[in-house]
Design a protein around this motif. Sequence first.
Motif, short mmCIF file in Angstrom:
data_model
loop_
_atom_site.label_atom_id
_atom_site.label_comp_id
_atom_site.label_asym_id
_atom_site.label_seq_id
_atom_site.Cartn_x
_atom_site.Cartn_y
_atom_site.Cartn_z
N ASP A 91 99.52 87.29 61.49
CA ASP A 91 98.99 86.13 62.21
C ASP A 91 99.55 84.88 61.57
O ASP A 91 99.27 84.58 60.40
CB ASP A 91 97.46 86.14 62.11
N GLN A 143 98.72 81.96 61.71
CA GLN A 143 97.70 81.00 61.28
C GLN A 143 97.25 81.27 59.85
O GLN A 143 96.66 80.40 59.20
CB GLN A 143 96.51 81.06 62.24
N THR A 161 95.31 73.41 61.17
CA THR A 161 96.26 74.12 60.31
C THR A 161 95.60 75.16 59.42
O THR A 161 96.30 75.93 58.75
CB THR A 161 97.02 73.12 59.41
N ALA A 167 92.23 78.10 58.65
CA ALA A 167 91.84 79.42 59.16
C ALA A 167 90.50 79.36 59.88
O ALA A 167 89.82 80.38 60.02
CB ALA A 167 91.79 80.42 58.01
N ASP A 216 91.02 76.72 64.77
CA ASP A 216 92.34 76.30 64.30
C ASP A 216 93.43 77.14 64.97
O ASP A 216 93.50 78.36 64.77
CB ASP A 216 92.43 76.43 62.78
N MET A 217 94.28 76.46 65.75
CA MET A 217 95.30 77.17 66.52
C MET A 217 96.68 76.52 66.43
O MET A 217 97.62 77.01 67.07
CB MET A 217 94.87 77.20 68.00
N SER A 218 96.84 75.45 65.64
CA SER A 218 98.09 74.69 65.67
C SER A 218 99.29 75.52 65.23
O SER A 218 100.38 75.43 65.81
CB SER A 218 97.97 73.44 64.79
N VAL A 219 99.13 76.32 64.18
CA VAL A 219 100.26 77.09 63.68
C VAL A 219 100.64 78.19 64.66
O VAL A 219 101.82 78.47 64.89
CB VAL A 219 99.95 77.67 62.28
N ARG A 220 99.64 78.82 65.27
CA ARG A 220 99.93 79.83 66.31
C ARG A 220 100.69 79.18 67.48
O ARG A 220 101.63 79.78 68.02
CB ARG A 220 98.63 80.45 66.82
N HIS A 256 104.37 77.58 56.24
CA HIS A 256 102.94 77.33 56.43
C HIS A 256 102.27 77.54 55.07
O HIS A 256 102.21 78.66 54.56
CB HIS A 256 102.32 78.27 57.46
#
Length: 370
Positions: free
Chosen positions: A6, A8, A226, A228, A232-236, A247
Amino acid sequence: MAAEHDPQQMTRLTPLAEVKARIDALVKPIAPRRIAIASAVGRVLAEDVVAQAAVPVSARVMRDGFAVAAEALSDASSYAPVRLVPTQRVDAGEAMPAGTDAVALLDTVVERDGRFAAIAPVAPGDDVLTAGVDIKAGTLLRPAGAVVRGTDAAAFAAAGITEVAVREPRVCVAPARAGHDPIITAAVELLAGAIATAGGVARRAADGAAALADTEADVIIVVGGTGAGRNDMSVRALAAAGEVVVHGVALMPGETTAFGMIGQRAVLLVPGRLDAALAVWLTLGRHLVARLTGGFGDVQGTLALLTRKHASPLGLAEVVPVHQSGDQAEPIASGYWPLQAIVRANGWILVPSESEGYPAGAEVVVRALP
């Protein structure tokens, strides 16, 4: 069968220097464009600004008076006035008449029966701007990579320079999610102002999804999402749209920062805390914009002595807010910066990851906050 990772979730904290090296490898200066001097203030020069001609091109009058040959007035005094022949009245800014090399000021000349006479001597060059005294042809006025100041623009215009080549990257900055979160909103506004100061043009988007889809932007900065957390969904989102290069950064505050690319567009994902957003801008965001402008990313600081010991965790670079007074700097927060500390701070220092901090009396470099 191993589960797919994942994006994230962080797997390591990448050293700050390594993140900057990856930015340098992936992000290149954008194409320059020429703009009028009046619009160039705050922008980063893409080319050296060089004077094409001397200023002034010929000798000019500096103050109102009479143009004279200095040698002819060598014996002038109030007891023995020397008549001005010919009488050549001149005003500041005019070209010096042929055969003259000085200006007799108005209070050193008397009029009698319509005739003018000098009552004091002058030396060659008195109150005259010689050719090239302001700028000689070929002089470097401002180097590529420098930010155009208001004084620069005024001097360029006075020298007859009407336009310059600049790089002005378009930076889309947005909250991760739409809605009014005062901390996220404050961080977005702070970054937008800092982007403009660094020579960029801040663009806005309603949320992270819209920002990542902004094909007109040269770089995208998203605040929040950024970590967990459940929302939080920005990295995904970055992983789905492009590539997550990093990351997790060995930076305090700002450990959950992410950097990646969507095609040729750089993306910086910033934690949704005001102190972390500020620390990430100071160490990475400004560097990223400088890569696009071709400018000087490092901001000069001043030396100061710490008023007390500051301890930092080994393995993390730490941005520390300080209050500087004269040659003394007081560390005022560590790890988390309360809002009152941000308000009180007038500078910051960087403790490198290999250091456990600084003792009282240590000499540090203090840099200004946006």
